[in-house]
Each structure stands twice: as structure tokens, then as C-alpha cells.
Design a protein around this motif. Structure first.
Motif, PDB file in Angstrom:
ATOM      1  N   PRO A  26       0.791  -1.238   0.000  1.00 54.68           N
ATOM      2  CA  PRO A  26       0.000   0.000   0.000  1.00 54.68           C
ATOM      3  C   PRO A  26       0.825   1.291   0.000  1.00 54.68           C
ATOM      4  N   LYS A  27       2.096   1.219   0.366  1.00 57.36           N
ATOM      5  CA  LYS A  27       2.923   2.435   0.362  1.00 57.36           C
ATOM      6  C   LYS A  27       3.427   2.787  -1.038  1.00 57.36           C
ATOM      7  N   CYS A  28       3.421   1.816  -1.958  1.00 59.31           N
ATOM      8  CA  CYS A  28       3.832   2.073  -3.341  1.00 59.31           C
ATOM      9  C   CYS A  28       2.751   2.872  -4.062  1.00 59.31           C
ATOM     10  N   LYS A  29       3.167   3.889  -4.769  1.00 58.89           N
ATOM     11  CA  LYS A  29       2.236   4.699  -5.546  1.00 58.89           C
ATOM     12  C   LYS A  29       2.421   4.365  -7.018  1.00 58.89           C
ATOM     13  N   ILE A  30       1.336   4.027  -7.679  1.00 56.16           N
ATOM     14  CA  ILE A  30       1.406   3.627  -9.077  1.00 56.16           C
ATOM     15  C   ILE A  30       0.988   4.796  -9.958  1.00 56.16           C
TER      16      ILE A  30
END
Length: 181
Positions: A97-101
């Protein structure tokens, strides 16, 4: 006294080094064409605050690399193999969830944009975007800002806004706001 000054100096250097690492945005590039990955990497590498930590040409490889490298931003095309882009977005959002796509696609179709955003992408750029737009959008996404290529907001949301009554328009604006949070 020299040892205290030396120790303080080394401590300051270490703090500056840690601050630089904290400020660096770690990026993974995912595109079905390795030449596109390479070109994007060449564009991003000169930027001192951006670091390309990996490239992948399919969804399964990307997911495996994210687990070990934990990038901040994923620049991802929707046209990838093994697991398509939409499903890959959903998996990444759930598992990391911390990764931003940030989608980087040649498609500006309304349905593709909406589907990618609904899957959890934090932005959508068109591949014809300038290098400057891609670099700045990567920085903004790193700060958790939502990104859309110029013209996409108008294409996707404006027709709905102009066809609604005033009350419906505000309800829609509030839904869009919460969608991008």
C-alpha cells in the motif's frame, strides 16, 4: 576537542547522507517493451532526487521485485504480459500500500483511465507526455499528489460535470476528491 569536532562533523555528514536518501524517490519502471524501460531510465537517471531501482517487462516480475526493492513509485504501462496492468495494479495496491502507481500508457481511452484509477493507480500519464512532465509527475506522486496528463481531466470528468445539476455536480466533485485521496 579535535575528536569531538571530528565526531560532530562525521555525524553531520551521516545526517546529510540520510536526508538525501530520504529525499530520493525510488522508482520502478514496468513496461512490456524493454526499449521503453531503457528510455525512461535514461530520462530519469540524471535527476538527483530520482533513482530507478529496477525495470520489469511483465506484471509477475514487477510484483516479485517490489517485494525486495520496495520502490516509492511505479511507472507502469497497462499493456504488460503474464498479469495485465489492471490486475497488477490491484495486487500491488493490496500487497504494497505504500507504493504509488503512476500509469504511463499510450491509451487515453476514458474506460482505461477510469479502470486504472479504480484499481488504485495514483495517476495516469499519456506516453506522449514530455520528459519534463514525466519527471515532475514522478516527483509529485512521490509526495502523494494525484497526477493526470493535461487534457485527461477535461476528457474524463468535465462532460459529467457540465451535464449535472448543481447539487449533483457537488456530489460528484466530493466523490472525485475522495477517490484521489
Amino acid at each position: 576537542n579535535n575528536s569531538i569536532e571530528s565526531s560532530l562533523s562525521n555525524s553531520n555528514i551521516l545526517q546529510e547522507s540520510n536526508q538525501k536518501k530520504e529525499q530520493t524517490i525510488r522508482i520502478m519502471i514496468v513496461d512490456g517493451q524493454s526499449t521503453v524501460c531503457q528510455q525512461l531510465q535514461l530520462w530519469l537517471e540524471p535527476e538527483p532526487d530520482l533513482e530507478v531501482v529496477a525495470t520489469a517487462t511483465d506484471g509477475a516480475t514487477a510484483i516479485n521485485l517490489i517485494e525486495s526493492l520496495q520502490p516509492d513509485i511505479i511507472l507502469m504501462d497497462l499493456q504488460i504480459s503474464r498479469i495485465d496492468g489492471f490486475e497488477t495494479i490491484e495486487i500491488i495496491v493490496k500487497r504494497f500500500p505504500k507504493c504509488k502507481i503512476l500509469v504511463l500508457s499510450s491509451s487515453s481511452k476514458k474506460d482505461d483511465v477510469k479502470r486504472a484509477l479504480k484499481a488504485g493507480a495514483r495517476g495516469y500519464l499519456i506516453k506522449s507526455s514530455s520528459v519534463e512532465d514525466i519527471v515532475n509527475s514522478s516527483r509529485s506522486a512521490g509526495k502523494s499528489y494525484f497526477q493526470l496528463s493535461p487534457g485527461l481531466f477535461t476528457k474524463i470528468f468535465l462532460p459529467k460535470l457540465t451535464s449535472c445539476s448543481f447539487k449533483k455536480t457537488w456530489k460528484f466533485v466530493i466523490r472525485v476528491y475522495f477517490l484521489i485521496l
